[in-house]
Design a protein around this motif. Structure first.
Motif, PDB file in Angstrom:
ATOM      1  N   TYR A 180       0.932  -1.045   0.196  1.00 22.00           N
ATOM      2  CA  TYR A 180       0.143  -0.166   0.103  1.00 22.00           C
ATOM      3  C   TYR A 180       0.833   1.624  -0.269  1.00 22.00           C
ATOM      4  CZ  TYR A 180      -4.307  -2.432   0.915  1.00 22.00           C
ATOM      5  OH  TYR A 180      -5.496  -3.831   0.803  1.00 22.00           O
TER       6      TYR A 180
ATOM      7  N   THR B 214      -3.472 -13.640   3.409  1.00 24.30           N
ATOM      8  CA  THR B 214      -4.347 -13.805   4.140  1.00 24.30           C
ATOM      9  C   THR B 214      -2.995 -13.977   5.410  1.00 24.30           C
ATOM     10  OG1 THR B 214      -4.148 -16.107   3.054  1.00 24.30           O
ATOM     11  CG2 THR B 214      -5.776 -14.913   2.899  1.00 24.30           C
TER      12      THR B 214
ATOM     13  N   LYS C 116      -8.825  -8.029   5.847  1.00 23.47           N
ATOM     14  CA  LYS C 116      -9.889  -7.475   4.712  1.00 23.47           C
ATOM     15  C   LYS C 116      -8.274  -6.493   3.686  1.00 23.47           C
ATOM     16  CE  LYS C 116     -14.590  -6.511   5.914  1.00 23.47           C
ATOM     17  NZ  LYS C 116     -15.931  -5.558   6.592  1.00 23.47           N
ATOM     18  N   PHE C 117      -7.759  -5.929   4.412  1.00 26.03           N
ATOM     19  CA  PHE C 117      -7.108  -4.958   3.466  1.00 26.03           C
ATOM     20  C   PHE C 117      -5.721  -6.297   3.092  1.00 26.03           C
ATOM     21  CE2 PHE C 117      -7.036  -1.668   6.843  1.00 26.03           C
ATOM     22  CZ  PHE C 117      -8.295  -1.157   5.872  1.00 26.03           C
ATOM     23  N   SER C 118      -5.459  -7.268   3.750  1.00 27.16           N
ATOM     24  CA  SER C 118      -4.462  -8.013   2.900  1.00 27.16           C
ATOM     25  C   SER C 118      -5.076  -8.622   1.411  1.00 27.16           C
ATOM     26  CB  SER C 118      -4.460  -8.853   3.979  1.00 27.16           C
ATOM     27  OG  SER C 118      -4.898 -10.112   4.401  1.00 27.16           O
ATOM     28  N   LYS C 119      -6.131  -8.997   2.211  1.00 27.55           N
ATOM     29  CA  LYS C 119      -7.331 -10.131   1.349  1.00 27.55           C
ATOM     30  C   LYS C 119      -6.746  -9.510   0.065  1.00 27.55           C
ATOM     31  CE  LYS C 119      -9.600 -13.069   3.598  1.00 27.55           C
ATOM     32  NZ  LYS C 119     -11.013 -13.594   4.362  1.00 27.55           N
ATOM     33  N   LYS C 120      -7.508  -7.657  -0.307  1.00 26.37           N
ATOM     34  CA  LYS C 120      -7.242  -6.894  -1.494  1.00 26.37           C
ATOM     35  C   LYS C 120      -6.031  -7.368  -2.228  1.00 26.37           C
ATOM     36  CE  LYS C 120     -10.873  -3.871  -0.629  1.00 26.37           C
ATOM     37  NZ  LYS C 120     -10.600  -2.531   0.381  1.00 26.37           N
ATOM     38  N   HIS C 121      -5.519  -7.598  -1.659  1.00 23.44           N
ATOM     39  CA  HIS C 121      -3.751  -7.679  -2.262  1.00 23.44           C
ATOM     40  C   HIS C 121      -3.230  -9.174  -2.017  1.00 23.44           C
ATOM     41  CE1 HIS C 121      -1.554  -3.619  -2.322  1.00 23.44           C
ATOM     42  NE2 HIS C 121      -2.859  -3.837  -1.937  1.00 23.44           N
ATOM     43  N   ASN C 122      -3.941 -10.389  -2.405  1.00 23.52           N
ATOM     44  CA  ASN C 122      -4.286 -11.962  -2.422  1.00 23.52           C
ATOM     45  C   ASN C 122      -3.379 -12.247  -0.871  1.00 23.52           C
ATOM     46  OD1 ASN C 122      -5.772 -11.585  -4.221  1.00 23.52           O
ATOM     47  ND2 ASN C 122      -4.114 -11.376  -5.498  1.00 23.52           N
TER      48      ASN C 122
ATOM     49  N   LEU D 209      -7.235   5.185   4.286  1.00 25.02           N
ATOM     50  CA  LEU D 209      -7.816   4.232   4.976  1.00 25.02           C
ATOM     51  C   LEU D 209      -7.845   4.697   6.130  1.00 25.02           C
ATOM     52  CD1 LEU D 209      -5.983   0.675   2.816  1.00 25.02           C
ATOM     53  CD2 LEU D 209      -8.511   1.812   2.591  1.00 25.02           C
TER      54      LEU D 209
ATOM     55  N   TYR E  85      -7.669  -5.765   8.660  1.00 28.25           N
ATOM     56  CA  TYR E  85      -6.606  -5.659   8.735  1.00 28.25           C
ATOM     57  C   TYR E  85      -6.479  -7.257   7.987  1.00 28.25           C
ATOM     58  CZ  TYR E  85      -4.070  -1.609  10.031  1.00 28.25           C
ATOM     59  OH  TYR E  85      -3.188  -0.783   9.982  1.00 28.25           O
TER      60      TYR E  85
END
Length: 285
Positions: free
Chosen positions: A51, A113, A105-111, A59, A103
């Motif tokens: 990010y 986990t 959700k934030f990480s999943k947006k960048h594939n 955010l 967090y």
């Protein structure tokens, strides 16, 4: 040369770290290793995932009330107004699940986990209150680590950030299996040494200036001053090991003072601009 940066905890003031990172980006500075404690871990984890600093700032603005759980929470006054009997205990105003969910959700947006999936070396500190021991959430266990048991590499980003940010009385301890994790600032508020263990040749430490106390200071001012004094004392070895310490003045911003997010971001950016020549010299940029 590998450059590392270590970000201290500090509640809402932590958004200043995004300002610091943005200023470094504007000076074409590339960071190779990043570490953070508490709110510093919130910024560090997002940056390590890819990010951009300004996006991190946006955010925070969007989700800050969600993370804290209330609007502009004067937690100290709330604490002293609570009434207890002998059977009541205070474990925390919030359990921190909101931090974990956001967090993740934030990480999943960048594939992503699990912390092990992040490419950039990342350090997140926490403390197990059961053993009074520091633990490190990281994607890389340092070579020749003296105690490999303190490094945890199998954990979600949300859980790691939640554990590091579980400030006593505000958030309940983060229970994971046999551990009860709390704010990493209790033992390691600026993880310079851990950042160096990840191969950083030069490390920039970022901390917050303690505000002065006078006859006009209120209870929150005193609490923040106390936190800053304890944090600086705990961090002495780390600060001594850094190549440059950037102190960010935030003008008496409270621990959860959401309304001053914009100012804190500006304070962080301005601190780099004001000290750029020294930073450049000390870090060999």
């Amino acid at each position: 040369m590998k450059l590392g940066i270590a970000l201290s905890g500090g509640g809402i003031r932590g958004i200043a770290h995004a300002g610091v990172l943005q200023a470094l980006v504007d000076h074409n500075v590339h960071i190779d290793v990043i570490g953070g404690t508490s709110s510093g871990s919130m910024i560090a984890s997002l940056y390590a995932m890819g990010y951009e600093p300004y996006i991190i700032y946006q955010l925070f603005k969007k989700h800050s009330k969600e993370v804290i759980g209330v609007k502009n929470f004067p937690f100290i006054s709330t604490f002293f107004n609570l009434k207890f009997n002998k059977r009541q205990t205070l474990t925390g105003f919030h359990n921190g699940e909101a931090i974990e969910e956001i967090y993740n959700k934030f990480s999943k947006k960048h594939n992503i986990t699990n912390i092990s999936q992040i490419k950039m070396p990342l350090i997140i500190t926490t403390v197990d209150i059961m053993k009074s021991k520091e633990y490190i959430f990281t994607n890389y266990i340092p070579k020749n680590a003296e105690d490999e048991s303190k490094y945890i590499t199998n954990i979600t980003i949300g859980k790691a950030v939640r554990a590091s940010s579980s400030f006593p009385a505000v958030f309940s301890p983060c229970n994971i299996e046999k551990y009860a994790f709390m704010d990493g600032g209790a033992l390691d508020n600026i993880p310079v040494l851990e950042v160096k263990k990840q191969g950083a040749d030069k490390v920039l430490a970022v901390k917050f200036d303690a505000d002065s106390i006078d006859e006009n200071s209120n209870l929150m001012d005193i609490v923040m001053k106390t936190i800053d004094i304890m944090g600086s004392k705990i961090a002495e070895n780390n600060l001594a090991a850094s190549d440059y310490v950037l102190s960010v003045y935030t003008d008496k911003v409270g621990l959860l003072d959401i309304e001053k997010l914009d100012k804190c971001y500006e304070y962080g950016y301005e601190s780099v601009e004001k000290n750029w020549k020294k930073i450049k010299e000390k870090l060999g940029l």
